[in-house]
Scaffold this active site. Structure first.
Site, PDB file in Angstrom:
ATOM      1  CE  LYS A 118     -12.519  -7.095   2.502  1.00  0.00           C
ATOM      2  NZ  LYS A 118     -11.593  -6.432   1.917  1.00  0.00           N
TER       3      LYS A 118
ATOM      4  CB  SER B  17      -4.573  -6.418   4.870  1.00  0.00           C
ATOM      5  OG  SER B  17      -4.162  -5.244   4.099  1.00  0.00           O
TER       6      SER B  17
ATOM      7  CG  HIS C  67      -1.987  -1.059   1.229  1.00  0.00           C
ATOM      8  ND1 HIS C  67      -2.131  -1.639   2.508  1.00  0.00           N
ATOM      9  CD2 HIS C  67      -2.784  -1.490   0.458  1.00  0.00           C
ATOM     10  CE1 HIS C  67      -3.077  -2.591   2.340  1.00  0.00           C
ATOM     11  NE2 HIS C  67      -3.684  -2.375   1.033  1.00  0.00           N
TER      12      HIS C  67
ATOM     13  NE  ARG D 110      -3.132  -7.635  -4.365  1.00  0.00           N
ATOM     14  CZ  ARG D 110      -3.848  -8.212  -3.332  1.00  0.00           C
ATOM     15  NH1 ARG D 110      -3.444  -8.348  -2.027  1.00  0.00           N
ATOM     16  NH2 ARG D 110      -5.186  -8.169  -3.392  1.00  0.00           N
TER      17      ARG D 110
HETATM   18  O1  PNS Z   1      -8.886  -2.600   0.249  1.00  0.00           O
HETATM   19  P1  PNS Z   1     -10.351  -3.173  -0.288  1.00  0.00           P
HETATM   20  O2  PNS Z   1     -11.207  -3.871   0.700  1.00  0.00           O
HETATM   21  O3  PNS Z   1     -10.155  -4.028  -1.656  1.00  0.00           O
HETATM   22  O4  PNS Z   1     -11.157  -1.863  -0.736  1.00  0.00           O
HETATM   23  C1  PNS Z   1     -12.432  -1.695  -1.148  1.00  0.00           C
HETATM   24  C2  PNS Z   1     -13.056  -0.431  -1.480  1.00  0.00           C
HETATM   25  C3  PNS Z   1     -12.984   0.356  -0.119  1.00  0.00           C
HETATM   26  C4  PNS Z   1     -12.339   0.245  -2.586  1.00  0.00           C
HETATM   27  C5  PNS Z   1     -14.544  -0.675  -1.756  1.00  0.00           C
HETATM   28  O5  PNS Z   1     -15.177  -1.772  -1.061  1.00  0.00           O
HETATM   29  C6  PNS Z   1     -15.346   0.415  -1.815  1.00  0.00           C
HETATM   30  O6  PNS Z   1     -15.185   1.554  -2.482  1.00  0.00           O
HETATM   31  N1  PNS Z   1     -16.428   0.489  -1.069  1.00  0.00           N
HETATM   32  C7  PNS Z   1     -17.218   1.606  -0.964  1.00  0.00           C
HETATM   33  C8  PNS Z   1     -18.758   1.305  -1.455  1.00  0.00           C
HETATM   34  C9  PNS Z   1     -18.840   1.703  -2.811  1.00  0.00           C
HETATM   35  O7  PNS Z   1     -18.874   2.626  -3.109  1.00  0.00           O
HETATM   36  N2  PNS Z   1     -19.192   0.413  -3.533  1.00  0.00           N
HETATM   37  C10 PNS Z   1     -19.560   0.723  -5.127  1.00  0.00           C
HETATM   38  C11 PNS Z   1     -18.491   0.317  -5.712  1.00  0.00           C
HETATM   39  S1  PNS Z   1     -18.627  -1.379  -6.214  1.00  0.00           S
END
Ligand code: PNS
Length: 171
Positions: free
Chosen positions: A45, A132, A21, A94
């Site tokens: 989660k 993570s 990150h 990745r």
């Molecule tokens: O590190 P992660 O858990 O892969 O991050 C995921 C994240 C935070 C980028 C994603 O879950 C997110 O943007 N969530 C907010 C809700 C949202 O906007 N969802 C619509 C997009 S599918």
């Protein structure tokens, strides 16, 4: 004419933030005027660290990068982007296994808000395997995570796991 500030958002769970990150933060912060690293609050989660702890670790490890800000958000990412005048979402890729989910997310976001574009940075090869979740697994079973996370975070993980082993629990 005054140049408009280019604001990017690097969203994620960051539970905890890894060297992978940090690599994406360092590289993407050079591409924008301001980078907001945004920790998701309403994740389903079950987290190791609280959002406040994750924000605080991110602040510490990015304190020497002047154009990086750390924040948290709940709800839709595009709403958070709009509220912060951000037009760029940054994500790290990745491996091909990340691709389908990332593509779906970026397309959904773009349909919801055509002013926001997602850019993908390929993770540096040395961190291509890192997540993570694996860091948490190694740490919970007593392994050394110093190759995976910044040293400040290593200590926080140790403290957290000791606290959990001594009967504490996380919200
Ligand atoms: O590190 P992660 O858990 O892969 O991050 C995921 C994240 C935070 C980028 C994603 O879950 C997110 O943007 N969530 C907010 C809700 C949202 O906007 N969802 C619509 C997009 S599918």
């Amino acid at each position: 004419m005054e140049k408009e500030m280019k604001i990017g958002i690097y969203p994620g769970s960051f539970d905890p933030v890894t060297k992978g990150h940090l690599d994406i933060i360092e590289r993407s912060s050079k591409m924008v005027d301001k980078l907001i690293v945004a920790v998701l609050k309403n994740s389903s989660k079950s987290p190791l660290f609280t959002v406040e702890e994750r924000v605080s670790m991110l602040k510490e490890i990015t304190k020497d990068i002047p154009n990086v800000e750390i924040d948290s958000f709940s709800g839709l990412l595009v709403d958070f982007a709009e509220a912060n005048n951000a037009t760029i979402i940054v994500r790290g890729l990745r491996a091909v296994t990340d691709f389908e989910y990332e593509l779906q997310m970026s397309q959904t976001n773009r349909i919801m808000d055509e002013n926001v574009d997602t850019i993908f940075l390929t993770t540096s090869l040395e961190y291509a395997y890192l997540s993570s979740s694996t860091v948490k697994e190694v740490a919970i079973y007593g392994g050394d995570v110093s190759k995976f996370v910044p040293s400040y975070v290593v200590d926080k993980i140790k403290d957290k796991i000791n606290a959990l082993n001594n009967g504490g629990h996380n919200e």
